[in-house]
Design a protein around this motif. Structure first.
Motif, PDB file in Angstrom:
ATOM      1  N   GLN A 122      -0.289   6.570   5.812  1.00 53.18           N
ATOM      2  CA  GLN A 122      -1.550   7.208   5.450  1.00 53.18           C
ATOM      3  C   GLN A 122      -2.014   6.794   4.063  1.00 53.18           C
ATOM      4  O   GLN A 122      -3.192   6.895   3.739  1.00 53.18           O
ATOM      5  CB  GLN A 122      -1.402   8.737   5.478  1.00 53.18           C
ATOM      6  CG  GLN A 122      -0.973   9.288   6.832  1.00 53.18           C
ATOM      7  CD  GLN A 122       0.530   9.510   6.883  1.00 53.18           C
ATOM      8  OE1 GLN A 122       1.310   8.751   6.310  1.00 53.18           O
ATOM      9  NE2 GLN A 122       0.940  10.574   7.565  1.00 53.18           N
ATOM     10  N   VAL A 123      -1.071   6.324   3.234  1.00 52.52           N
ATOM     11  CA  VAL A 123      -1.408   5.957   1.857  1.00 52.52           C
ATOM     12  C   VAL A 123      -0.846   4.577   1.551  1.00 52.52           C
ATOM     13  O   VAL A 123       0.343   4.313   1.777  1.00 52.52           O
ATOM     14  CB  VAL A 123      -0.843   6.977   0.840  1.00 52.52           C
ATOM     15  CG1 VAL A 123      -1.173   6.533  -0.582  1.00 52.52           C
ATOM     16  CG2 VAL A 123      -1.400   8.370   1.096  1.00 52.52           C
ATOM     17  N   LEU A 124      -1.694   3.702   1.037  1.00 49.63           N
ATOM     18  CA  LEU A 124      -1.253   2.405   0.519  1.00 49.63           C
ATOM     19  C   LEU A 124      -1.273   2.467  -1.005  1.00 49.63           C
ATOM     20  O   LEU A 124      -2.302   2.772  -1.608  1.00 49.63           O
ATOM     21  CB  LEU A 124      -2.187   1.287   0.981  1.00 49.63           C
ATOM     22  CG  LEU A 124      -2.063   0.790   2.424  1.00 49.63           C
ATOM     23  CD1 LEU A 124      -3.094  -0.291   2.687  1.00 49.63           C
ATOM     24  CD2 LEU A 124      -0.663   0.260   2.684  1.00 49.63           C
ATOM     25  N   LEU A 125      -0.140   2.187  -1.628  1.00 47.13           N
ATOM     26  CA  LEU A 125      -0.031   2.119  -3.083  1.00 47.13           C
ATOM     27  C   LEU A 125       0.032   0.649  -3.468  1.00 47.13           C
ATOM     28  O   LEU A 125       1.015  -0.041  -3.161  1.00 47.13           O
ATOM     29  CB  LEU A 125       1.222   2.861  -3.557  1.00 47.13           C
ATOM     30  CG  LEU A 125       1.319   4.345  -3.174  1.00 47.13           C
ATOM     31  CD1 LEU A 125       2.684   4.904  -3.538  1.00 47.13           C
ATOM     32  CD2 LEU A 125       0.210   5.143  -3.849  1.00 47.13           C
ATOM     33  N   LEU A 126      -0.991   0.163  -4.123  1.00 47.26           N
ATOM     34  CA  LEU A 126      -1.094  -1.256  -4.465  1.00 47.26           C
ATOM     35  C   LEU A 126      -1.048  -1.410  -5.980  1.00 47.26           C
ATOM     36  O   LEU A 126      -1.992  -1.051  -6.677  1.00 47.26           O
ATOM     37  CB  LEU A 126      -2.398  -1.841  -3.906  1.00 47.26           C
ATOM     38  CG  LEU A 126      -2.649  -1.646  -2.401  1.00 47.26           C
ATOM     39  CD1 LEU A 126      -3.983  -2.260  -2.002  1.00 47.26           C
ATOM     40  CD2 LEU A 126      -1.508  -2.231  -1.589  1.00 47.26           C
ATOM     41  N   ASP A 127       0.062  -1.937  -6.486  1.00 48.76           N
ATOM     42  CA  ASP A 127       0.248  -2.104  -7.929  1.00 48.76           C
ATOM     43  C   ASP A 127      -0.004  -3.567  -8.288  1.00 48.76           C
ATOM     44  O   ASP A 127       0.815  -4.434  -8.013  1.00 48.76           O
ATOM     45  CB  ASP A 127       1.681  -1.684  -8.316  1.00 48.76           C
ATOM     46  CG  ASP A 127       1.822  -1.431  -9.816  1.00 48.76           C
ATOM     47  OD1 ASP A 127       0.895  -1.793 -10.559  1.00 48.76           O
ATOM     48  OD2 ASP A 127       2.852  -0.868 -10.217  1.00 48.76           O
ATOM     49  N   GLU A 128      -1.155  -3.828  -8.865  1.00 44.52           N
ATOM     50  CA  GLU A 128      -1.622  -5.186  -9.184  1.00 44.52           C
ATOM     51  C   GLU A 128      -1.545  -6.083  -7.948  1.00 44.52           C
ATOM     52  O   GLU A 128      -0.843  -7.094  -7.914  1.00 44.52           O
ATOM     53  CB  GLU A 128      -0.817  -5.781 -10.345  1.00 44.52           C
ATOM     54  CG  GLU A 128      -0.951  -5.028 -11.646  1.00 44.52           C
ATOM     55  CD  GLU A 128      -2.349  -5.101 -12.254  1.00 44.52           C
ATOM     56  OE1 GLU A 128      -3.196  -5.846 -11.738  1.00 44.52           O
ATOM     57  OE2 GLU A 128      -2.597  -4.396 -13.241  1.00 44.52           O
ATOM     58  N   PRO A 129      -2.288  -5.752  -6.885  1.00 45.11           N
ATOM     59  CA  PRO A 129      -2.156  -6.463  -5.612  1.00 45.11           C
ATOM     60  C   PRO A 129      -2.589  -7.917  -5.637  1.00 45.11           C
ATOM     61  O   PRO A 129      -2.170  -8.707  -4.795  1.00 45.11           O
ATOM     62  CB  PRO A 129      -3.041  -5.647  -4.662  1.00 45.11           C
ATOM     63  CG  PRO A 129      -4.044  -4.991  -5.556  1.00 45.11           C
ATOM     64  CD  PRO A 129      -3.296  -4.680  -6.818  1.00 45.11           C
ATOM     65  N   THR A 130      -3.448  -8.305  -6.595  1.00 42.89           N
ATOM     66  CA  THR A 130      -3.939  -9.682  -6.609  1.00 42.89           C
ATOM     67  C   THR A 130      -2.988 -10.640  -7.310  1.00 42.89           C
ATOM     68  O   THR A 130      -3.171 -11.855  -7.214  1.00 42.89           O
ATOM     69  CB  THR A 130      -5.314  -9.760  -7.296  1.00 42.89           C
ATOM     70  OG1 THR A 130      -5.193  -9.364  -8.666  1.00 42.89           O
ATOM     71  CG2 THR A 130      -6.312  -8.838  -6.611  1.00 42.89           C
ATOM     72  N   ASN A 131      -1.968 -10.117  -7.982  1.00 46.76           N
ATOM     73  CA  ASN A 131      -1.032 -10.986  -8.692  1.00 46.76           C
ATOM     74  C   ASN A 131      -0.364 -11.962  -7.724  1.00 46.76           C
ATOM     75  O   ASN A 131       0.146 -11.563  -6.677  1.00 46.76           O
ATOM     76  CB  ASN A 131       0.051 -10.163  -9.399  1.00 46.76           C
ATOM     77  CG  ASN A 131      -0.425  -9.578 -10.709  1.00 46.76           C
ATOM     78  OD1 ASN A 131      -1.599  -9.694 -11.062  1.00 46.76           O
ATOM     79  ND2 ASN A 131       0.473  -8.930 -11.436  1.00 46.76           N
ATOM     80  N   HIS A 132      -0.364 -13.236  -8.087  1.00 47.35           N
ATOM     81  CA  HIS A 132       0.352 -14.298  -7.374  1.00 47.35           C
ATOM     82  C   HIS A 132      -0.264 -14.676  -6.029  1.00 47.35           C
ATOM     83  O   HIS A 132       0.262 -15.566  -5.349  1.00 47.35           O
ATOM     84  CB  HIS A 132       1.830 -13.933  -7.151  1.00 47.35           C
ATOM     85  CG  HIS A 132       2.550 -13.457  -8.373  1.00 47.35           C
ATOM     86  ND1 HIS A 132       2.749 -14.265  -9.473  1.00 47.35           N
ATOM     87  CD2 HIS A 132       3.091 -12.255  -8.687  1.00 47.35           C
ATOM     88  CE1 HIS A 132       3.398 -13.579 -10.396  1.00 47.35           C
ATOM     89  NE2 HIS A 132       3.609 -12.366  -9.943  1.00 47.35           N
ATOM     90  N   LEU A 133      -1.339 -14.019  -5.615  1.00 50.19           N
ATOM     91  CA  LEU A 133      -1.963 -14.367  -4.342  1.00 50.19           C
ATOM     92  C   LEU A 133      -3.093 -15.370  -4.576  1.00 50.19           C
ATOM     93  O   LEU A 133      -3.769 -15.335  -5.603  1.00 50.19           O
ATOM     94  CB  LEU A 133      -2.520 -13.121  -3.648  1.00 50.19           C
ATOM     95  CG  LEU A 133      -1.508 -12.046  -3.246  1.00 50.19           C
ATOM     96  CD1 LEU A 133      -2.242 -10.896  -2.549  1.00 50.19           C
ATOM     97  CD2 LEU A 133      -0.421 -12.610  -2.338  1.00 50.19           C
ATOM     98  N   SER A 134      -3.306 -16.246  -3.591  1.00 55.34           N
ATOM     99  CA  SER A 134      -4.406 -17.203  -3.697  1.00 55.34           C
ATOM    100  C   SER A 134      -5.741 -16.464  -3.623  1.00 55.34           C
ATOM    101  O   SER A 134      -5.840 -15.405  -3.007  1.00 55.34           O
ATOM    102  CB  SER A 134      -4.315 -18.223  -2.564  1.00 55.34           C
ATOM    103  OG  SER A 134      -4.559 -17.603  -1.311  1.00 55.34           O
TER     104      SER A 134
END
Length: 568
Positions: free
Chosen positions: A505-517
């Motif tokens: 029910q909950v997504l916790l995203l801690d700096e989700p864009t790091n290291h992704l293209s």
């Protein structure tokens, strides 16, 4: 300067090195095991180039940077450097000797300053006793060394470094502290400070915006603006790319493709390429199907013609009826010949884009239902944090902002129940499940990517393959690669796959864009728009924040000095 897309590597190799080239790579090949990461690539970098290196996670971007920096010897090819002002490289995930202190790490990056200082002292001492015929030559040598030292701002190194560390949130760090005690983000920022204070002629920055808060980001952009030498960078930050990249190099299948007109020009050119490939492949499919239909059509005609029959004749022989199938068989041969030609010169299929598909949120709940009720919760033991009071409901989007070290990740851990309150309380809905994408990349279990995914999601390996394939984050041929053989970006993809592979029910995203293209970041943003659960994000990525606000009402929590405030 980087050569344009219509300049073949063989053409570039026949040309003389441009006088302002600071780096020239010729026929460079790098392999890891049986995997060819770079295959005979060519690259020239001029004294004023500002180049962004793009490509999918694991394509070889960081490998290329290490070759340019001289940290990785290629299996084949030649690297020619013409950078008297030196090269400085800030790795994406720097690794230091465990026994080193922070100060020793700093000294290792700035060894060139110490060498120039020593050289100036030696020459000056020799001048004191040098005869007149040697003094002039020593003065010229001293002038050259002094020019190099001043060009790198050597006299102001100490205050510049102090300021850089302060801006990057490391100003109060004990420089005798073992570097092994630093987090991954702290190590990256330490390396970035050292490199950007090095005064090097060629700067190589691998994901420099990772883990930077607003203050640090502003400092980074001001510092790069002042740099007058060459710059090669890897970044997922699209606004950063638009500001600093004048040309783009894309790494794919071991080769380099070159694009001009900055990041916007690259996006336009890529869309044109995709359109051209789709059109060419569509025409090829139409022609192939037309030829196959002709074969089927005339084959059915031949099959419908009666067998040859003997006719009553005269003389000593009999006549047979004329074979009326001869026209059809000729057309069949022509169509089959065309099919063989098409199969020999097959049009390339449009690339199978890795599409991110988000699993559905928790079942049996309704939008607006309260999932988390925070009531003046506090932690009086490290890590300390005071939250105030607020409620988080199903389907909402929350953004957590604050400087590095303020307590943002601590807040997420408290919301997930990983850290307990010492005062106040946090009430959670029954059967609440939170999925995590943590800031720091953890250790991955298993001997293969698919084993690591199966273990982390509590699945059988034979079932995990189908689940991972549906997400589109990895090509099937990567499933058997060892987790430690994955790039940092690919390990981040794996953690992203784990985070979204169970209904939460909950997504916790801690700096989700790091290291992704950048392409995958775009796919993730699009997937989150339709996610029915709650998303709580910690991110300094300006484009990410902007797109969040474009698609939903965003509730914001500001964390400062261990205190959380609801921004209204």
């Amino acid at each position: 300067m980087t050569h344009s897309r219509n300049v073949r590597p063989s053409d570039r190799r026949e040309q003389d090195t441009e006088p302002d080239d600071v780096c020239l790579l010729q026929d460079i090949a790098v392999s890891f095991g049986e995997r060819d990461v770079l295959a005979g690539i060519e690259l020239s970098i001029s004294a004023t180039d500002r180049i962004a290196v793009l490509g999918d996670n694991g394509s070889g971007k960081s490998t290329l940077m290490r070759v340019i920096a001289g940290n990785l010897a290629p299996d084949r090819g030649q690297r020619t450097m013409n950078a008297p002002g030196a090269v400085a490289y800030a790795a994406q995930n720097p690794r230091f000797a465990q026994a080193m202190s922070v100060q020793q790490v700093i000294d290792s990056y700035h060894q060139r300053f110490r060498e120039l200082e020593t050289l100036m002292r030696v020459i000056s001492n020799r001048l004191d006793d040098a005869p007149e015929d040697q003094a002039q030559r020593l003065l010229q040598q001293l002038q050259k060394v002094t020019d190099l030292y001043e060009a790198a701002d050597g006299y102001s190194l100490a205050p510049r470094l102090d300021s850089a560390l302060e801006q990057l949130g490391l100003g109060q760090m004990d420089r005798q502290r073992p570097v092994a005690q630093l987090s991954g983000g702290q190590s990256s920022r330490l390396a970035l400070a050292c490199v950007l204070c090095s005064g090097a002629q060629l700067l190589l920055l691998d994901e420099p915006t990772n883990d930077l808060d607003e203050t640090a980001m502003n400092w980074l952009e001001r510092t790069i603006d002042k740099h007058r030498g060459a710059l090669v960078l890897i970044s997922h930050d699209r606004m950063f790319l638009k500001r600093f990249a004048r040309s783009i190099i894309e790494v794919s299948d071991g080769q380099l493709a070159h694009y001009g007109n900055g990041y916007d020009g690259y996006l336009h050119a890529k869309e044109q390429e995709r359109t051209a490939i789709r059109v060419a492949y569509g025409k090829w499919v139409q022609e192939y199907e037309r030829s196959q239909n002709l074969v089927d059509k005339y084959a059915s005609r031949v099959a419908a013609i009666p067998r040859k029959r003997e006719k009553a004749g005269f003389g000593h022989g009999n006549f047979r009826a004329r074979d009326s199938s001869h026209g059809s068989t000729s057309k069949i041969r022509q169509a089959k010949s065309r099919i063989e030609e098409l199969e020999t010169h097959r049009a390339p299929e449009p690339a199978a884009e890795l599409a991110f598909a988000m699993p559905s949120g928790g079942e049996g709940q309704h939008s607006g239902e309260t999932l988390l009720k925070v009531m003046n919760s506090q932690r009086s033991i490290a890590p300390r944090l005071s939250t105030g009071s607020f409620e988080i409901r199903l389907g909402e989007r929350w953004l957590v902002t604050g400087s590095n070290g303020a307590g943002k990740s601590t807040l997420l851990k408290m919301l997930a129940g990983e850290l307990e309150c010492t005062a106040g309380r946090i009430e959670r809905a029954a059967h609440l499940h939170c999925a995590w994408l943590r800031q720091d990349i953890g250790i991955l279990p298993g001997d293969s990517l698919i084993e690591a995914f199966a273990s982390a999601t509590s699945q059988y390996v034979q079932d995990a393959g189908a689940s991972l394939a549906k997400l589109g984050l990895f090509a099937p041929q990567d499933f058997l690669r060892h987790p430690m053989a994955l790039s940092v970006g690919q390990r981040r993809r794996l953690e992203l796959a784990v985070a979204v592979s169970t209904k939460a029910q909950v997504l916790l995203l801690d700096e989700p864009t790091n290291h992704l293209s950048p392409a995958l970041v775009e796919q993730l943003e699009a997937a989150l728009v339709d996610y029915p659960g709650t998303v709580i994000t910690v991110s300094h990525d300006r484009r990410w924040q902007q797109k969040m606000r474009e698609h939903a009402v965003v509730h914001r929590l500001s964390v400062s000095a261990g205190r959380v405030e609801l921004v209204k």
